[in-house]
Design an enzyme around this catalytic site. Structure first.
Site, short mmCIF file in Angstrom:
data_model
loop_
_atom_site.label_atom_id
_atom_site.label_comp_id
_atom_site.label_asym_id
_atom_site.label_seq_id
_atom_site.Cartn_x
_atom_site.Cartn_y
_atom_site.Cartn_z
CB SER A 1 -0.48 8.36 -9.15
OG SER A 1 -1.48 8.56 -8.33
CD GLU B 1 0.70 0.72 -6.56
OE1 GLU B 1 0.32 1.49 -5.72
OE2 GLU B 1 0.07 0.71 -7.44
O1 KIV Z 1 -0.38 8.05 -6.03
C1 KIV Z 1 -0.84 6.64 -6.20
O2 KIV Z 1 -2.38 7.38 -6.37
C2 KIV Z 1 -1.23 6.09 -4.74
C3 KIV Z 1 -1.87 4.61 -4.99
C4 KIV Z 1 -2.77 4.44 -6.10
C5 KIV Z 1 -2.29 3.92 -3.25
O3 KIV Z 1 0.07 5.75 -3.97
#
Ligand code: KIV
Length: 290
Positions: free
Chosen positions: A68, A205
């Site tokens: 992310s 998720e």
């Molecule tokens: O990339 C990320 O931050 C994640 C979380 C939201 C679980 O995979």
């Protein structure tokens, strides 16, 4: 190559809290769920920088260097363009900034899907470069062979099922999963496949709550929910989301603060003081010694 050296200078910002604690381990995280019960839920947050890791570390069991960071740090439209180099560099910073939590690093899109061997090359690169303890990858049954392959070669793996953002082009968006019977069954069977393959925990998720509960009950390893259920064995959020850095966040995010407003007010004050020449003041300027 990552470094964990301490700068021996009282003016360094790099290590403001040189209070090393014993770091948690993957087996201890896995062992928190005993006979289907996790008495103390696991706390995980994302971290992308050393300073962020320092601030989060004592409160968390796990720090996730999530892909992310593509959107949060780099302003990219999705996680698809994120590279191994980006993940390795941010993970190394998070390892340097933490003493206690298990650091897990996301395997970016395209770095693991084609074969277990490709996954091993990528995962070993991430762990060597950063010092992180484990990797996370998206996908269920299709990734089970890879999870087992990595695990047997010394690389602990966290799974990720339900809404898997790297599959956004197949899923068609970021909406909650598990609303049809077929999709619900697949989320539970994917979770079981990862558990059987040796995943030490599984992120669930963006799924409807009964399916998150069913998956949690179906597996022996801890599940970590995000947009899932308080009955998962732990929870994770993107730190910038829960701190209120962004005005728009997914429905499942609780904004515990409104940091964006704090920054806006603070920077406005700085700009005003620069423009009216009240900053820097006497306390922030050097004068010749008399
Ligand atoms: O990339 C990320 O931050 C994640 C979380 C939201 C679980 O995979």
């Amino acid at each position: 190559m990552s470094t964990t050296f301490q700068l021996d200078t009282s003016t360094s910002r790099a290590n403001p809290t040189p209070a090393p604690m014993k770091r948690l381990t993957v087996p201890r995280i896995r062992g928190r769920k005993k006979d289907g019960v996790t008495e103390k839920p696991l706390v995980m947050l994302t971290a992308y920088t050393a300073r962020q890791a320092q601030l989060l570390d004592a409160h968390c069991d796990l720090l996730l260097v999530g892909d992310s960071l593509g959107q949060v740090i780099y302003g990219l439209p999705s996680t698809i363009p994120v590279t191994l180099r980006m993940m390795a560099d941010h993970a190394a910073a998070v390892v340097r900034g933490s003493y206690h939590s298990v650091v897990v690093v996301d395997m970016p899109f395209g770095s693991y899907e084609s074969s277990p061997q490709q996954a091993f090359e990528s995962a070993s690169f991430l762990l060597k470069e950063s010092g992180a303890a484990a990797v996370k990858l998206e996908g269920g049954q299709a990734m089970a062979e890879t999870v087992e392959f990595l695990n047997q070669r010394g690389i602990p793996v966290m799974g990720h099922v339900g809404l898997t953002p790297q599959a956004v082009n197949v899923l068609g968006g970021y909406m909650a999963r598990g609303r049809s019977d077929a999709e619900a069954d697949k989320i539970v069977s994917d979770s079981k496949a990862l558990d059987d393959a040796g995943a030490f925990s599984i992120v669930i998720e963006g799924v409807v709550e009964p399916i998150a509960i069913a998956a949690t009950e179906a597996v022996s390893c801890p599940t970590i929910g995000i947009g899932a259920s308080a009955k998962c064995d732990g929870q994770v959020l993107v730190t910038e989301d829960m701190l209120g850095m962004f005005e728009r966040v997914p429905r499942f995010v609780k904004r515990y603060e409104d940091i964006a407003s704090v920054i806006d007010k603070t920077v406005a004050k700085y700009a005003e003081e620069v423009r009216d020449r009240s900053f820097p003041g006497d306390e922030q300027t050097y004068q010749p010694k008399s």
